[in-house]
Design a protein around this motif. Structure first.
Motif, PDB file in Angstrom:
ATOM      1  N   UNK A  54      30.328  38.718  45.595  1.00 13.99           N
ATOM      2  CA  UNK A  54      31.736  38.917  45.218  1.00 13.99           C
ATOM      3  C   UNK A  54      31.886  40.162  44.331  1.00 13.99           C
ATOM      4  N   UNK A  55      31.005  40.323  43.355  1.00  9.64           N
ATOM      5  CA  UNK A  55      31.072  41.496  42.472  1.00  9.64           C
ATOM      6  C   UNK A  55      30.790  42.767  43.275  1.00  9.64           C
ATOM      7  N   UNK A  56      29.832  42.705  44.166  1.00  9.18           N
ATOM      8  CA  UNK A  56      29.512  43.865  44.991  1.00  9.18           C
ATOM      9  C   UNK A  56      30.663  44.201  45.944  1.00  9.18           C
ATOM     10  N   UNK A  57      31.272  43.184  46.513  1.00  7.41           N
ATOM     11  CA  UNK A  57      32.358  43.396  47.481  1.00  7.41           C
ATOM     12  C   UNK A  57      33.584  44.029  46.826  1.00  7.41           C
ATOM     13  N   UNK A  58      33.973  43.535  45.645  1.00  7.64           N
ATOM     14  CA  UNK A  58      35.172  44.078  44.990  1.00  7.64           C
ATOM     15  C   UNK A  58      34.880  45.293  44.134  1.00  7.64           C
ATOM     16  N   UNK A  59      33.595  45.601  43.915  1.00  4.72           N
ATOM     17  CA  UNK A  59      33.202  46.746  43.090  1.00  4.72           C
ATOM     18  C   UNK A  59      33.883  46.699  41.725  1.00  4.72           C
ATOM     19  N   UNK A  60      33.792  45.550  41.093  1.00  7.14           N
ATOM     20  CA  UNK A  60      34.406  45.392  39.778  1.00  7.14           C
ATOM     21  C   UNK A  60      33.875  44.149  39.092  1.00  7.14           C
ATOM     22  N   UNK A  61      34.558  43.757  38.037  1.00  4.70           N
ATOM     23  CA  UNK A  61      34.229  42.576  37.248  1.00  4.70           C
ATOM     24  C   UNK A  61      32.833  42.677  36.630  1.00  4.70           C
ATOM     25  N   UNK A  62      32.457  43.893  36.239  1.00  7.21           N
ATOM     26  CA  UNK A  62      31.139  44.090  35.640  1.00  7.21           C
ATOM     27  C   UNK A  62      31.068  43.484  34.247  1.00  7.21           C
ATOM     28  N   UNK A  63      32.187  43.435  33.558  1.00  8.15           N
ATOM     29  CA  UNK A  63      32.191  42.838  32.222  1.00  8.15           C
ATOM     30  C   UNK A  63      32.005  41.329  32.324  1.00  8.15           C
ATOM     31  N   UNK A  64      32.505  40.718  33.396  1.00  7.92           N
ATOM     32  CA  UNK A  64      32.280  39.286  33.630  1.00  7.92           C
ATOM     33  C   UNK A  64      30.796  39.050  33.906  1.00  7.92           C
ATOM     34  N   UNK A  65      30.196  39.917  34.717  1.00  4.81           N
ATOM     35  CA  UNK A  65      28.771  39.796  35.023  1.00  4.81           C
ATOM     36  C   UNK A  65      27.931  39.987  33.756  1.00  4.81           C
TER      37      UNK A  65
END
Length: 192
Positions: A54-65
Protein backbone atom coordinates in the motif's frame (compact mmCIF):
# COMPACT_ATOMS: atom_id res chain seq x y z
CA UNK A 1 -49.22 1.43 28.30
CA UNK A 2 -45.64 0.81 27.25
CA UNK A 3 -43.69 2.75 29.84
CA UNK A 4 -40.64 4.86 29.22
CA UNK A 5 -38.35 3.43 26.61
CA UNK A 6 -40.32 0.19 26.27
CA UNK A 7 -39.58 -1.59 23.02
CA UNK A 8 -36.83 0.84 22.05
CA UNK A 9 -33.68 -1.17 21.38
CA UNK A 10 -31.53 1.95 20.96
CA UNK A 11 -31.28 2.69 24.66
CA UNK A 12 -27.80 3.03 26.09
CA UNK A 13 -28.21 -0.17 28.11
CA UNK A 14 -29.11 -2.19 25.01
CA UNK A 15 -26.17 -0.71 23.10
CA UNK A 16 -23.85 -1.51 26.01
CA UNK A 17 -25.13 -5.11 26.10
CA UNK A 18 -24.54 -5.49 22.36
CA UNK A 19 -21.03 -4.10 22.76
CA UNK A 20 -20.33 -6.59 25.55
CA UNK A 21 -21.57 -9.45 23.36
CA UNK A 22 -19.29 -8.36 20.52
CA UNK A 23 -16.28 -8.07 22.81
CA UNK A 24 -16.97 -11.51 24.31
CA UNK A 25 -17.28 -13.01 20.84
CA UNK A 26 -14.06 -11.29 19.73
CA UNK A 27 -12.26 -12.51 22.86
CA UNK A 28 -13.57 -16.03 22.26
CA UNK A 29 -12.09 -16.16 18.75
CA UNK A 30 -8.90 -14.46 19.90
CA UNK A 31 -8.48 -17.11 22.60
CA UNK A 32 -8.98 -19.86 20.02
CA UNK A 33 -5.97 -18.52 18.05
CA UNK A 34 -3.61 -18.81 21.03
CA UNK A 35 -2.18 -22.28 20.29
CA UNK A 36 -1.74 -21.57 16.58
CA UNK A 37 1.34 -19.35 16.73
CA UNK A 38 2.63 -20.13 13.24
CA UNK A 39 -0.67 -19.27 11.58
CA UNK A 40 -1.00 -16.09 13.64
CA UNK A 41 2.44 -14.91 12.55
CA UNK A 42 1.72 -15.81 8.91
CA UNK A 43 -1.39 -13.63 9.09
CA UNK A 44 0.62 -10.78 10.60
CA UNK A 45 3.30 -11.16 7.91
CA UNK A 46 0.52 -10.93 5.32
CA UNK A 47 -0.65 -7.68 6.90
CA UNK A 48 2.94 -6.37 6.82
CA UNK A 49 3.21 -7.17 3.11
CA UNK A 50 -0.15 -5.50 2.45
CA UNK A 51 1.02 -2.39 4.30
CA UNK A 52 4.30 -2.30 2.37
CA UNK A 53 2.47 -2.73 -0.93
CA UNK A 54 0.00 0.00 0.00
CA UNK A 55 2.80 2.45 0.88
CA UNK A 56 4.68 1.54 -2.29
CA UNK A 57 1.55 1.83 -4.45
CA UNK A 58 0.53 5.29 -3.20
CA UNK A 59 4.13 6.53 -2.88
CA UNK A 60 3.35 8.20 0.42
CA UNK A 61 2.53 7.75 4.09
CA UNK A 62 6.21 7.45 4.97
CA UNK A 63 5.64 9.14 8.32
CA UNK A 64 3.07 6.44 9.16
CA UNK A 65 5.63 3.78 8.22
CA UNK A 66 8.26 5.51 10.37
CA UNK A 67 5.90 5.71 13.34
CA UNK A 68 5.03 2.04 12.85
CA UNK A 69 8.74 1.17 12.77
CA UNK A 70 9.40 3.02 16.03
CA UNK A 71 6.43 1.30 17.68
CA UNK A 72 7.56 -2.13 16.47
CA UNK A 73 11.06 -1.46 17.81
CA UNK A 74 9.56 -0.57 21.18
CA UNK A 75 7.55 -3.81 21.19
CA UNK A 76 10.63 -5.83 20.21
CA UNK A 77 12.60 -4.40 23.14
CA UNK A 78 9.76 -5.37 25.48
CA UNK A 79 9.72 -8.85 23.99
CA UNK A 80 13.48 -9.31 24.46
CA UNK A 81 13.60 -7.89 27.99
CA UNK A 82 13.09 -9.85 31.23
CA UNK A 83 10.03 -9.17 33.36
CA UNK A 84 12.13 -7.77 36.21
CA UNK A 85 15.25 -6.00 35.01
CA UNK A 86 18.17 -6.82 37.34
CA UNK A 87 19.77 -3.48 36.45
CA UNK A 88 16.77 -1.49 37.66
CA UNK A 89 15.76 -3.61 40.67
CA UNK A 90 18.90 -5.23 42.12
CA UNK A 91 17.54 -5.19 45.70
CA UNK A 92 15.03 -7.93 44.85
CA UNK A 93 17.82 -10.41 44.27
CA UNK A 94 18.99 -11.78 40.97
CA UNK A 95 16.01 -13.20 39.13
CA UNK A 96 18.22 -14.34 36.30
CA UNK A 97 20.92 -16.90 37.01
CA UNK A 98 24.27 -15.14 36.79
CA UNK A 99 26.54 -18.04 37.82
CA UNK A 100 26.68 -21.67 36.83
CA UNK A 101 25.80 -22.69 40.40
CA UNK A 102 22.65 -20.54 40.52
CA UNK A 103 19.28 -22.19 40.45
CA UNK A 104 17.68 -22.41 37.02
CA UNK A 105 15.05 -19.78 36.56
CA UNK A 106 13.13 -19.65 33.32
CA UNK A 107 13.22 -16.48 31.27
CA UNK A 108 10.00 -14.55 31.76
CA UNK A 109 9.44 -11.82 29.21
CA UNK A 110 8.22 -8.34 29.99
CA UNK A 111 5.96 -8.67 26.93
CA UNK A 112 4.69 -12.23 26.33
CA UNK A 113 4.62 -13.64 22.79
CA UNK A 114 0.83 -13.50 22.43
CA UNK A 115 0.60 -9.88 23.54
CA UNK A 116 3.58 -9.08 21.31
CA UNK A 117 1.80 -10.62 18.32
CA UNK A 118 -1.51 -8.96 19.16
CA UNK A 119 0.05 -5.50 19.49
CA UNK A 120 1.95 -5.88 16.20
CA UNK A 121 -1.17 -7.06 14.39
CA UNK A 122 -3.22 -4.15 15.73
CA UNK A 123 -0.46 -1.74 14.72
CA UNK A 124 -0.41 -3.03 11.14
CA UNK A 125 -4.22 -2.88 10.87
CA UNK A 126 -4.29 0.69 12.19
CA UNK A 127 -1.42 1.68 9.87
CA UNK A 128 -3.20 0.21 6.85
CA UNK A 129 -6.36 2.10 7.77
CA UNK A 130 -4.38 5.33 8.18
CA UNK A 131 -3.16 5.04 4.58
CA UNK A 132 -6.73 5.64 3.40
CA UNK A 133 -6.86 9.14 4.92
CA UNK A 134 -4.87 11.85 3.20
CA UNK A 135 -4.35 13.86 6.39
CA UNK A 136 -1.76 11.27 7.47
CA UNK A 137 0.22 11.66 4.26
CA UNK A 138 2.69 14.24 5.51
CA UNK A 139 5.30 15.07 2.86
CA UNK A 140 8.73 14.03 4.14
CA UNK A 141 12.02 13.02 2.61
CA UNK A 142 11.84 9.29 3.34
CA UNK A 143 15.54 8.39 2.97
CA UNK A 144 16.34 10.56 6.01
CA UNK A 145 13.65 8.78 8.04
CA UNK A 146 14.93 5.39 6.92
CA UNK A 147 18.54 6.24 7.83
CA UNK A 148 17.46 7.61 11.21
CA UNK A 149 15.40 4.48 11.93
CA UNK A 150 18.31 2.18 10.98
CA UNK A 151 20.67 4.10 13.29
CA UNK A 152 18.10 4.02 16.09
CA UNK A 153 17.56 0.28 15.57
CA UNK A 154 21.30 -0.45 15.60
CA UNK A 155 21.93 1.59 18.75
CA UNK A 156 18.94 0.13 20.60
CA UNK A 157 19.78 -3.45 19.69
CA UNK A 158 23.42 -2.94 20.64
CA UNK A 159 22.31 -1.74 24.06
CA UNK A 160 19.90 -4.68 24.40
CA UNK A 161 22.52 -7.24 23.37
CA UNK A 162 25.03 -5.74 25.81
CA UNK A 163 22.38 -6.05 28.54
CA UNK A 164 21.86 -9.72 27.59
CA UNK A 165 25.60 -10.40 27.75
CA UNK A 166 26.03 -8.55 31.05
CA UNK A 167 23.26 -10.48 32.81
CA UNK A 168 23.82 -13.71 30.87
CA UNK A 169 20.36 -14.45 29.54
CA UNK A 170 19.04 -15.54 26.18
CA UNK A 171 15.41 -14.62 25.49
CA UNK A 172 14.86 -17.51 23.08
CA UNK A 173 14.46 -21.20 23.64
CA UNK A 174 14.51 -23.01 20.35
CA UNK A 175 12.78 -26.38 20.41
CA UNK A 176 12.07 -28.67 23.30
CA UNK A 177 14.82 -29.50 25.76
CA UNK A 178 16.06 -33.07 25.38
CA UNK A 179 17.48 -34.89 28.34
CA UNK A 180 19.65 -38.00 28.28
CA UNK A 181 18.10 -41.00 29.91
CA UNK A 182 17.23 -44.58 29.30
CA UNK A 183 16.71 -45.33 25.68
CA UNK A 184 14.12 -47.94 24.80
CA UNK A 185 15.71 -51.22 23.84
CA UNK A 186 15.33 -52.26 20.24
CA UNK A 187 15.56 -55.97 21.02
CA UNK A 188 11.82 -56.43 20.89
CA UNK A 189 10.88 -59.08 18.36
CA UNK A 190 8.28 -58.64 15.68
CA UNK A 191 4.91 -60.22 16.11
CA UNK A 192 3.34 -62.30 13.35
Amino acid sequence: MEGIGGGNSNTPAATLDQWRQYTRLFQYYLDKTTPHAVYRWIGTATLAVLFALRVYYVQGFYIVAYGLGIYLLNLLIGFLSPLVDPEVDPADGALLPTKGSDEFKPFIRRLPEFKFWYAITKAFIISILMTFFSMFDVPVFWPILLCYWIVLFAMTMKRQIMHMVKYKYIPFSIGKQKYGGKKPSSSGGSRD
